[in-house]
Design a protein around this motif. Sequence first.
Motif, short mmCIF file in Angstrom:
data_model
loop_
_atom_site.label_atom_id
_atom_site.label_comp_id
_atom_site.label_asym_id
_atom_site.label_seq_id
_atom_site.Cartn_x
_atom_site.Cartn_y
_atom_site.Cartn_z
N GLU A 161 37.07 50.97 82.92
CA GLU A 161 36.92 52.27 83.61
C GLU A 161 36.56 53.35 82.60
OE1 GLU A 161 40.56 52.97 85.64
OE2 GLU A 161 40.32 51.28 87.03
N GLY A 162 37.19 53.30 81.44
CA GLY A 162 36.89 54.27 80.39
C GLY A 162 35.46 54.13 79.89
N VAL A 163 34.98 52.89 79.74
CA VAL A 163 33.59 52.67 79.32
C VAL A 163 32.63 53.26 80.35
CG1 VAL A 163 31.82 50.91 78.93
CG2 VAL A 163 34.10 50.63 77.94
N VAL A 167 29.84 56.22 79.73
CA VAL A 167 28.43 56.00 80.03
C VAL A 167 27.91 57.08 80.98
CG1 VAL A 167 26.81 54.46 81.23
CG2 VAL A 167 28.45 53.52 79.60
N ALA A 168 28.69 57.38 82.01
CA ALA A 168 28.29 58.44 82.96
C ALA A 168 28.21 59.79 82.26
CB ALA A 168 29.29 58.49 84.12
N ASN A 169 29.13 60.04 81.33
CA ASN A 169 29.14 61.31 80.59
C ASN A 169 27.87 61.46 79.74
OD1 ASN A 169 30.28 63.75 79.53
ND2 ASN A 169 30.80 62.60 77.67
N VAL A 170 27.49 60.40 79.04
CA VAL A 170 26.28 60.46 78.21
C VAL A 170 25.04 60.61 79.09
CG1 VAL A 170 24.83 59.17 76.60
CG2 VAL A 170 27.31 59.13 76.33
N ASP A 213 15.93 58.30 73.48
CA ASP A 213 16.22 57.83 74.84
C ASP A 213 17.24 56.68 74.79
OD1 ASP A 213 16.14 57.44 77.57
OD2 ASP A 213 14.44 56.04 77.42
N VAL A 214 18.33 56.84 75.51
CA VAL A 214 19.38 55.81 75.52
C VAL A 214 19.58 55.25 76.92
CG1 VAL A 214 20.60 56.72 73.51
CG2 VAL A 214 21.15 57.59 75.81
N ALA A 215 18.64 55.48 77.81
CA ALA A 215 18.79 55.02 79.20
C ALA A 215 18.95 53.50 79.25
CB ALA A 215 17.59 55.46 80.02
N ARG A 220 22.45 48.79 80.18
CA ARG A 220 23.04 47.53 79.73
C ARG A 220 24.56 47.62 79.68
NH1 ARG A 220 18.87 46.90 75.19
NH2 ARG A 220 17.22 45.64 76.09
N LEU A 221 25.08 48.73 79.24
CA LEU A 221 26.53 48.89 79.21
C LEU A 221 27.12 48.79 80.62
CD1 LEU A 221 26.91 51.72 76.55
CD2 LEU A 221 27.87 49.43 76.39
N ASN A 222 26.45 49.43 81.58
CA ASN A 222 26.92 49.32 82.98
C ASN A 222 26.84 47.88 83.48
OD1 ASN A 222 27.77 51.92 83.61
ND2 ASN A 222 25.72 52.62 84.15
#
Length: 287
Positions: A161-163, A167-170, A213-215, A220-222
């Motif tokens: 959940e923290g990850v 990710v959403a924050n970035v 760009d880190v999209a 991938r993290l998601n």
Amino acid sequence: MIRSMTAFAQREIKGTWGTAAWELRSVNQRYLETYIRLPEQFRGLEPAIRERIRLHLTRGKVECNLRFDMNPDVQSALILNEKLAKQLVEAAQWVKMQSDEGEIDPLAILRWPGVMTTAERDLDTISAELLSGLDATLNGFISVRETEGNALKTLIEKRLEGVSAEVANVRQQMPAVLVWQRERLLRKLEEAQVQMDGNRLEQELVMLAQRIDVAEELDRLNAHVKETYQILTKKEAVGRRLDFMMQEFNRESNTLASKSINESVTASAIELKVLIEQMREQIQNIE
């Protein structure tokens, strides 16, 4: 079912023959290793014990101990080897006649190896009861591992959940980051009094946007978060899969950190590394 590799269980068995107690304990280990300690008369049970452990467990350093205490009130009948005893008496008499000294001690004759023996106890029946007790101990042992595993699963899900939150924050910050970086580049060009035509400036801005760009990393993290949730629902041993997923998480977080250009994104990248390391430590104990 998620299982921990750290557990302990014991069980006592009582019978007319006496008492016995099984102890099982395990710690994390890359593969399955078993260490078995048995009383000498039950050494023959070791292959059956190893097979039972192998059928129930796949990873961990497992110690299996059996304590056995025979009931002293259960006495086996004494058997006299009359032929051997007679031979010993005759030999003792001959020695006495040669030296004409000493007396023949009956107890010494009886203590001679092989003169007195005891009837073999029914070890097959006792062994069957002991193995039945081991099965019950293993069931309790596995229950403990599953309870510990559920606790580890909860901890891992909280980190996931923290990850997702990081990710959403970035992702939310990226449009503002791109605007900030564009203004920063224009300001530097203005300070350096560098003139660029419109096409060249746009090309530089596009190249800059591509570099930061880190999209793809965020996507991938998601995807890794989703896959890890699915792994946690599997009924088989998943420790190795989860360990592999942590390697994938680390790869994407490292790339994200290398592309970071402001404090907020850097802070999120660091927090991601902390969350991933916390998950990895817990996963080391999962079967």
